[in-house]
Design a protein around this motif. Structure first.
Motif, PDB file in Angstrom:
ATOM      1  N   ARG A 102      45.564 -20.867  -0.021  1.00 48.41           N
ATOM      2  CA  ARG A 102      45.015 -21.081   1.317  1.00 48.41           C
ATOM      3  C   ARG A 102      45.567 -20.044   2.283  1.00 48.41           C
ATOM      4  NH1 ARG A 102      47.102 -25.221   3.440  1.00 48.41           N
ATOM      5  NH2 ARG A 102      48.717 -25.639   1.867  1.00 48.41           N
ATOM      6  N   VAL A 103      44.742 -19.609   3.244  1.00 53.09           N
ATOM      7  CA  VAL A 103      45.151 -18.605   4.229  1.00 53.09           C
ATOM      8  C   VAL A 103      44.658 -19.050   5.604  1.00 53.09           C
ATOM      9  CG1 VAL A 103      45.234 -16.145   4.783  1.00 53.09           C
ATOM     10  CG2 VAL A 103      44.784 -16.864   2.436  1.00 53.09           C
ATOM     11  N   ASN A 104      45.566 -19.165   6.549  1.00 59.10           N
ATOM     12  CA  ASN A 104      45.230 -19.623   7.893  1.00 59.10           C
ATOM     13  C   ASN A 104      45.990 -18.823   8.948  1.00 59.10           C
ATOM     14  OD1 ASN A 104      43.561 -22.277   7.535  1.00 59.10           O
ATOM     15  ND2 ASN A 104      45.259 -22.499   6.097  1.00 59.10           N
ATOM     16  N   VAL A 105      45.521 -18.927  10.176  1.00 60.78           N
ATOM     17  CA  VAL A 105      46.197 -18.344  11.340  1.00 60.78           C
ATOM     18  C   VAL A 105      46.712 -19.473  12.221  1.00 60.78           C
ATOM     19  CG1 VAL A 105      45.875 -17.056  13.492  1.00 60.78           C
ATOM     20  CG2 VAL A 105      44.844 -16.214  11.377  1.00 60.78           C
ATOM     21  N   VAL A 106      47.912 -19.325  12.716  1.00 54.88           N
ATOM     22  CA  VAL A 106      48.405 -20.160  13.811  1.00 54.88           C
ATOM     23  C   VAL A 106      48.539 -19.250  15.024  1.00 54.88           C
ATOM     24  CG1 VAL A 106      50.360 -21.473  14.712  1.00 54.88           C
ATOM     25  CG2 VAL A 106      49.571 -21.854  12.371  1.00 54.88           C
ATOM     26  N   ALA A 107      47.824 -19.588  16.086  1.00 52.99           N
ATOM     27  CA  ALA A 107      47.760 -18.727  17.269  1.00 52.99           C
ATOM     28  C   ALA A 107      48.477 -19.386  18.439  1.00 52.99           C
ATOM     29  CB  ALA A 107      46.307 -18.450  17.633  1.00 52.99           C
ATOM     30  N   PRO A 108      49.689 -18.947  18.754  1.00 53.46           N
ATOM     31  CA  PRO A 108      50.429 -19.545  19.868  1.00 53.46           C
ATOM     32  C   PRO A 108      49.862 -19.134  21.224  1.00 53.46           C
ATOM     33  CG  PRO A 108      51.868 -18.314  18.365  1.00 53.46           C
ATOM     34  CD  PRO A 108      50.460 -17.935  18.051  1.00 53.46           C
ATOM     35  N   GLY A 109      50.016 -20.036  22.178  1.00 56.31           N
ATOM     36  CA  GLY A 109      49.840 -19.664  23.569  1.00 56.31           C
ATOM     37  C   GLY A 109      51.164 -19.134  24.085  1.00 56.31           C
ATOM     38  N   VAL A 110      51.575 -19.589  25.259  1.00 55.47           N
ATOM     39  CA  VAL A 110      52.843 -19.132  25.829  1.00 55.47           C
ATOM     40  C   VAL A 110      53.946 -20.087  25.380  1.00 55.47           C
ATOM     41  CG1 VAL A 110      54.080 -18.489  27.915  1.00 55.47           C
ATOM     42  CG2 VAL A 110      51.599 -18.191  27.794  1.00 55.47           C
ATOM     43  N   ILE A 111      54.830 -19.591  24.543  1.00 49.64           N
ATOM     44  CA  ILE A 111      55.924 -20.374  23.982  1.00 49.64           C
ATOM     45  C   ILE A 111      57.233 -19.908  24.612  1.00 49.64           C
ATOM     46  CG2 ILE A 111      57.118 -21.060  21.876  1.00 49.64           C
ATOM     47  CD1 ILE A 111      54.201 -21.997  21.990  1.00 49.64           C
ATOM     48  N   GLU A 112      58.027 -20.849  25.063  1.00 51.42           N
ATOM     49  CA  GLU A 112      59.297 -20.482  25.705  1.00 51.42           C
ATOM     50  C   GLU A 112      60.352 -20.208  24.635  1.00 51.42           C
ATOM     51  OE1 GLU A 112      62.178 -21.586  29.413  1.00 51.42           O
ATOM     52  OE2 GLU A 112      60.282 -22.643  29.128  1.00 51.42           O
ATOM     53  N   THR A 113      60.754 -18.964  24.559  1.00 50.57           N
ATOM     54  CA  THR A 113      61.793 -18.548  23.623  1.00 50.57           C
ATOM     55  C   THR A 113      62.977 -17.998  24.416  1.00 50.57           C
ATOM     56  OG1 THR A 113      61.032 -16.261  23.430  1.00 50.57           O
ATOM     57  CG2 THR A 113      59.984 -17.899  21.987  1.00 50.57           C
ATOM     58  N   GLU A 114      63.965 -17.475  23.693  1.00 48.62           N
ATOM     59  CA  GLU A 114      65.134 -16.907  24.370  1.00 48.62           C
ATOM     60  C   GLU A 114      64.776 -15.685  25.199  1.00 48.62           C
ATOM     61  OE1 GLU A 114      65.172 -15.228  20.139  1.00 48.62           O
ATOM     62  OE2 GLU A 114      64.761 -17.142  21.113  1.00 48.62           O
TER      63      GLU A 114
END
Length: 249
Positions: free
Chosen positions: A179-191
């Motif tokens: 299986r092959v998929n994309v996960v597309a983040p919006g604005v994620i708060e990182t360091e």
């Protein structure tokens, strides 16, 4: 049903900071054996190594610049040597810059596409002999690929191409049970928010909160959750999809 990755062998590129770090730690805590890579040494690498040593499983952190195809090949060979197979691949490593299109140098165009797109092609291609029926490939995209973002034409082009690559591979590799998929983040708060001036970080949080249905930025854990779902056996009939994790932006 229970979301568990016990016994699974997973490769995550770019796993020492931000979204990648969250995915690595979440996968390890869910029971997977995880191999990840980083481009530069530093405290982020050292602290991840310490965290993984405290987490049950066979985990490895290796220095690799995925913009260099020879290093990508060595990374996949390391996964073969360490694990013998792969049940999951997460192409997360990426770079970004903000340049007006009229001033965008060819070298910078190539650097962004090599890291954000070509590296994924190479990782998946080289990993094919290690992937069997039931395995899962996840490409970390961007919500901006569909929206378009000024000053990021090279970045959004790479992320949009990643969607096309994913859809084609889902059809080509599906008969093998991959299986092959994309996960597309919006604005994620990182360091990264901690590394910028406080007033600028506060302004960005407020701006994106106004644009988002949930009225806030996402967290790394909230992005890792859908990735774990796609790595797990709970998603064995999900392929060729782009999962937007953006809070309704």
């Amino acid at each position: 049903m229970e979301l568990t990755l016990h016994g699974k062998k997973v490769l995550v590129t770019g796993g020492t900071r931000g979204i990648g770090r969250g995915i690595v730690l979440a996968a390890a805590q869910a029971g997977a054996d995880v191999l990840t890579c980083h481009r530069q040494d530093g405290e982020a690498v050292d602290s991840l190594v310490r965290a993984l040593k405290e987490t049950e499983g066979d985990h490895h952190v290796i220095r690799t610049d995925v913009g260099d195809l020879d290093q990508v090949d060595r990374l996949v060979n390391e996964a073969k040597h360490r694990f013998g197979r792969l049940d999951g691949v997460v192409n997360n490593a990426g770079v970004i810059s903000h340049i007006p299109f009229g001033e965008l140098p060819a070298a910078e165009w190539s650097r962004i596409l090599d890291t954000n797109l070509t590296a994924s092609y190479r990782v998946i291609q080289q990993a094919l002999p290690l992937l069997g029926a039931g395995s899962s490939v996840i490409n970390i995209g961007s919500r901006g690929a569909a929206a378009g973002i000024p000053l990021r034409a090279h970045y959004t082009a790479a992320k949009a191409a990643l969607i096309g690559l994913t859809r084609s591979l889902a059809k080509e590799l599906g008969p093998q049970g991959i299986r092959v998929n994309v996960v597309a983040p919006g604005v994620i708060e990182t360091e990264a928010f901690d590394d910028m001036p406080a007033d600028r970080a506060a302004g960005l949080r407020a701006t994106y909160a106004r644009k988002t249905a949930l009225a806030r930025l996402g967290t790394v854990d909230e992005l890792a959750g859908p990735v774990l779902f796609l790595l797990s056996d709970l998603s064995t009939y999900v392929t060729g999809e782009t999962v937007n994790v953006d809070g309704g932006i």
